[in-house]
Write an enzyme that holds these catalytic residues in place. Structure first.
Site, short mmCIF file in Angstrom:
data_model
loop_
_atom_site.label_atom_id
_atom_site.label_comp_id
_atom_site.label_asym_id
_atom_site.label_seq_id
_atom_site.Cartn_x
_atom_site.Cartn_y
_atom_site.Cartn_z
N HIS A 372 17.33 64.66 0.68
CA HIS A 372 18.42 63.69 0.80
C HIS A 372 18.71 63.26 2.23
CE1 HIS A 372 19.94 64.02 -3.39
NE2 HIS A 372 19.41 65.23 -3.30
N LYS A 566 33.47 56.69 3.17
CA LYS A 566 32.33 57.61 3.14
C LYS A 566 32.65 58.70 4.15
CE LYS A 566 29.75 53.97 4.27
NZ LYS A 566 28.61 54.00 3.37
N ARG A 567 31.83 59.77 4.20
CA ARG A 567 32.05 60.78 5.22
C ARG A 567 32.03 60.13 6.60
NH1 ARG A 567 32.24 66.29 3.59
NH2 ARG A 567 32.31 66.67 5.83
N LYS A 572 26.78 56.72 10.35
CA LYS A 572 27.34 55.75 9.41
C LYS A 572 28.12 54.64 10.13
CE LYS A 572 27.70 59.26 5.73
NZ LYS A 572 26.95 58.76 4.56
N THR A 674 25.34 55.66 -2.04
CA THR A 674 25.62 55.41 -3.45
C THR A 674 26.97 54.69 -3.60
OG1 THR A 674 26.45 57.68 -3.57
CG2 THR A 674 24.25 57.27 -4.45
N LYS A 678 28.49 51.46 -6.12
CA LYS A 678 29.78 51.39 -6.84
C LYS A 678 30.50 50.09 -6.49
CE LYS A 678 29.74 56.32 -6.41
NZ LYS A 678 30.10 57.46 -5.53
#
Ligand code: 26W
Length: 832
Positions: A372, A566-567, A572, A674, A678
């Site tokens: 992952h 998100k985290r 990110k 992911t 959504k």
């Protein structure tokens, strides 16, 4: 008539309970009054529990029948092993799967109770950090819907993901004792308790046939007690199982200590065992190297393998190990449970007395591994010294696996010692480490990444040598999300609208949602477009109410709702988002507001407790928000909130209310994502880099319906050697203005210097995330978003097309692909 035998008795049919509103109400009151000893008007968490018991009763028959089917001889089963299952709430999901929405609503309504309030009292089962854990939860949902015999194995953490509070704009962690009021869904099954060994040492002995064997002795044992959670399929009778292990003590005591009068000390020492399942490690993408974590990993792997073997021996009627690989496959969710490779070898050799080659053939035919992440800091490696102390027998087995593996490498590439060093499962520079990813690859028949780009980067980079040796092992399985939770449950209004046009089949076959494409034209389908906008508005209203409650800020509904959840992680790039916000703010301040688009920006996510930079980023977001929200020059043009304690249940409100989804990682760093899926399903448009599954999302919806920006993965690689952030600042007056404002201390006037680390990191030529390199391109893409937003009809069309093109991103598709290429299970129908 002959008396039935006990074994026949257990197969007698179990009466199905009625599920009309009266029956539900009767059982609800029974549980509330007689089981929980509470009465209408009590605190709503008891009403939640009473409804959960009521529905669990209605799952039990199918749950039992599903197990009976799966235990038939010759049924091939898959086991999904994961340290994380981020399942969130269950009640609403089971109601949906059982098709009981109206009945439950009616039953509660008749008692003057509000369904939404009662559902909202279920605590999230936060047994995961982020994407990897949530993926596991979506996977088991889809497996039940596809009627695949898949059992999830995980740990029943007493404390899940911490609750995030904010204090003066900084993250504070609070323990999440989610089991405090009990968990009505779980069934404890002490009869299937397993014993797990730790410590001790190994010795050689001769067996009855005079062969040398090894036994692991003087161990400190721990018991693993399984707790089962039902995993219902959508509209079928399948109820699969998520089996979570709790650690507890054996009842053995150190008698010497005992007799020496240290009774209390001897009993207290037993606490140690219970620590194993006490708390989830809240680290996302960085390996912590703690002994307790390795204990958790082995605890899960050993308990699950012993259990799967027990189930199989029962079904098979004996230990016919030549058929074990025919019937069993284990999917390892990242490297976390990969000690399972060595543990299966240990069980087969030491306990089942198979020889090495047979055991190895079985193991490598049963094990499959999913990667992952490409981030080097997330790749698990355990110091050999820790292994030796904690799991001495497993270390011996790993050494033997490695020796035999390196012989193979040496045969293929004679004399290439550098390659041997690179590929060895044991890393040998200075302190020795066990490289868990390499153990997983060597021990598995399948290795997959989670999006097309990610799988390609794995074989080109991280796993290149292994790909050269075994190209056939490597494959891609692009992630997905379950449309039951993420559309049907989270967005009932949109669900109703879609079903009114194309029927309901799309809920269990998301490819059918493509039929919505026919409605993308405004002229022909003006009414549908109007309804689509109305649904989005209602969902924005629901989100705005949540924001008001949690953050105290008003989100005007006509604004563009721009969301990044998100985290918190540098890769990110929440910071890139912040730079854009400061840019917007400075435009407002200098009066550059022609054609302005009002925006409400929501950023949410948790930082690992030890990740200082991520915590500073949260503080920065809060400080910028404070300035923006309190500046009278800004008004409704810009609102910014940091949404606290982002979780599965909050995403169920956030995704449906989003207009714009921020997926802005440095290209090549986000394995898949992911959340992006959504948002797309719920009709948000994406602004994103060419990274992870964004690429496949853009391919599906078309570049004209996606706001693409930024460097590509290979450009990031190339630029790395001559990255010059100062150059980007010099050439861009907007970026200059942003950096000046930031560096002037404008956002931290009373807290001098607190953002220096952030500023220095962005300005460093060795910034791995290259935030400044993508600033211009990002701001331009945001400008394209603004232009598109002005054309309401065109925006609605793009929104509809995003939903209509999301069919590929269902985990039903993902699971079908795992099954076709890796697991090869036959679906099992239940109760027909
Ligand atoms: C050892 C500690 C640790 C814990 C978690 C290391 C690494 C992780 C993971 C990388 C966490 C994770 O959630 N990864 C995410 O997995 C998702 C599901 O495949 C992907 O969509 C995300 O891109 C990836 O970051």
């Amino acid at each position: 008539m002959n008396e039935p035998k006990a074994s026949e008795l257990c197969l007698l049919p179990l009466e199905r309970l009625k599920s009309d509103p009266d029956a539900l109400q009767g059982d609800f009151l029974h549980y509330l009054n007689r089981h929980l000893g509470r009465f209408l008007g009590c605190s709503p968490n008891y009403m939640y529990a009473a409804m959960a018991y009521t529905l669990r009763d209605r799952l039990i028959t199918d749950w039992r029948d599903t197990w009976i089917e799966y235990k038939e001889p010759g049924v091939r089963r898959a086991y999904y092993m994961s340290l994380e299952f981020l399942i969130g709430r269950s009640l609403g999901n089971h109601i949906l799967n059982m098709g009981l929405e109206t009945e439950v609503e009616q039953a509660l309504h008749d008692m003057l109770l509000d369904t939404e309030e009662i559902l909202g009292n279920e605590p999230d089962a936060g047994l995961g950090n982020g994407g990897l854990g949530r993926l596991a939860a979506c996977f088991i949902d889809s497996c039940a819907t596809l009627q695949l015999p898949v059992i999830g194995y995980g740990i029943r953490y007493e404390y899940g993901m911490f609750r995030q509070k904010l204090l003066n704009g900084r993250q504070v962690e609070e323990p999440d004792h989610w089991l405090r009021d009990g968990n009505p869904w779980e069934l404890e099954r002490p009869e299937y308790t397993q014993r797990i060994h730790f410590g001790g040492h190994t010795e050689i002995y001769k067996d009855e046939r005079g062969r040398n064997r090894v036994r692991w002795v003087d161990t400190n044992d721990v018991l693993a007690i399984p707790y089962d959670l039902p995993v219902s399929g959508y509209g079928n009778n399948t109820v699969n199982t998520l089996r979570l292990w709790k650690a507890t003590t054996t009842d053995e005591f150190n008698l010497d200590e005992f007799n020496a009068g240290s009774y209390t000390e001897a009993v207290a020492a037993k606490n140690d065992a219970e620590h194993i399942s006490m708390v989830l490690y809240p680290n996302d993408a960085s390996e912590s190297g703690k002994v307790l974590r390795l204990r958790q990993q082995y605890f899960l792997a050993s308990a699950s393998l012993q259990d799967a073997i027990r189930i199989w021996e029962y079904a098979e009627g004996g230990p016919h190990y030549e058929r074990f690989a025919r019937d069993n496959v284990f999917q390892m969710n990242d490297t976390h449970p990969t000690i399972a490779v060595a543990e299966l070898m240990r069980i087969l050799i030491d306990e089942k007395h198979l020889d090495w080659d047979d055991a190895w053939n079985i193991t490598t035919a049963c094990m499959a591994y999913t990667n992952h992440t490409l981030l080097p800091e997330a790749l698990e490696k355990w110091p050999v010294a820790i292994f030796k102390q904690l799991l001495p027998r497993l270390l011996e087995i790993i050494y033997e696996i490695n020796a035999r593996f390196l012989e193979k490498v040496a045969m293929k590439w004679p004399g290439d010692t550098e390659r041997l060093r690179r590929m060895s499962i044991i890393e040998e520079n200075g302190e020795q480490y066990v490289r868990m990813a390499y153990l997983a690859i060597v021990g598995s028949f399948s290795v997959n990444g989670v999006a097309a780009l990610h799988s390609q980067l794995l074989v080109d980079g991280l796993f290149r040598d292994f790909h050269a040796l075994w190209p056939e092992k490597f494959n891609n399985k692009t992630n997905g999300v379950t449309p039951r939770r993420w559309i049907a449950h989270a967005n009932p209004k949109m669900t109703g609208l879609i079903s009114s046009q194309i029927g309901e089949e799309w809920i269990s076959d998301l490819t059918r949602i493509a039929e919505l494409k026919a409605y993308a034209d405004e002229e022909e389908h003006a009414e549908f477009h109007e309804a689509w906008r109305e649904v989005k508005r209602e969902n924005k209203k629901r989100l705005a109410a949540l924001v008001k409650k949690e953050c105290g800020i008003d989100f005007p509904l006509d604004s563009l709702f721009d969301i990044q959840v998100k985290r918190i992680h540098e890769y990110k790039r929440q910071l890139l988002n912040v730079l854009h916000l400061i840019h917007l703010y400075s435009r407002i301040k200098r009066g550059d507001t022609d054609n302005w688009v009002n925006r409400c920006v929501l950023i949410g996510g948790k930082a690992a407790p030890g990740y200082e930079m991520a915590k500073d980023i949260i503080k920065l977001i809060n400080n910028v928000a404070h300035m923006v929200n309190n500046d009278p020059d800004v008004g409704d043009r810009l609102k910014l909130v940091f949404f606290p304690n982002y979780s599965v249940s909050s995403m169920e409100v956030i995704a449906p209310g989003a207009d714009l989804s921020e997926q802005i990682s440095t290209a090549g760093k986000e394995a898949s994502g992911t959340g992006n899926m959504k948002f797309m399903m719920n009709g948000a448009l994406t602004i994103g880099t060419y990274d992870g599954a964004n690429i496949e999302i853009m391919d599906a919806v078309g570049e004209e319906n996606f706001f693409l920006f930024g460097l590509r993965a290979e450009e990031v690689q190339e630029m790395r050697h001559q990255y010059n952030p100062a150059g980007f600042i010099d050439e861009d007056s907007d970026l200059q203005a942003v950096m000046q404002l930031l560096e002037s201390g404008y956002f931290n006037a009373r807290e001098p210097g607190i953002f220096n680390n952030i500023i220095n990191a962005m300005k460093s030529p060795s910034d791995p995330w290259m935030t400044l390199a993508d600033f211009r391109s990002y701001v331009d893409a945001q400008q394209r978003v603004n232009e598109a937003w002005h054309y309401k009809h065109a925006w609605t069309r793009m929104s509809i097309l995003n939903t209509a093109c999301s069919g590929f991103f269902s985990t039903d598709r993902t699971m079908q692909q795992y099954n076709e290429k890796i697991w090869k299970l036959d679906p099992v129908t239940v109760g027909e």
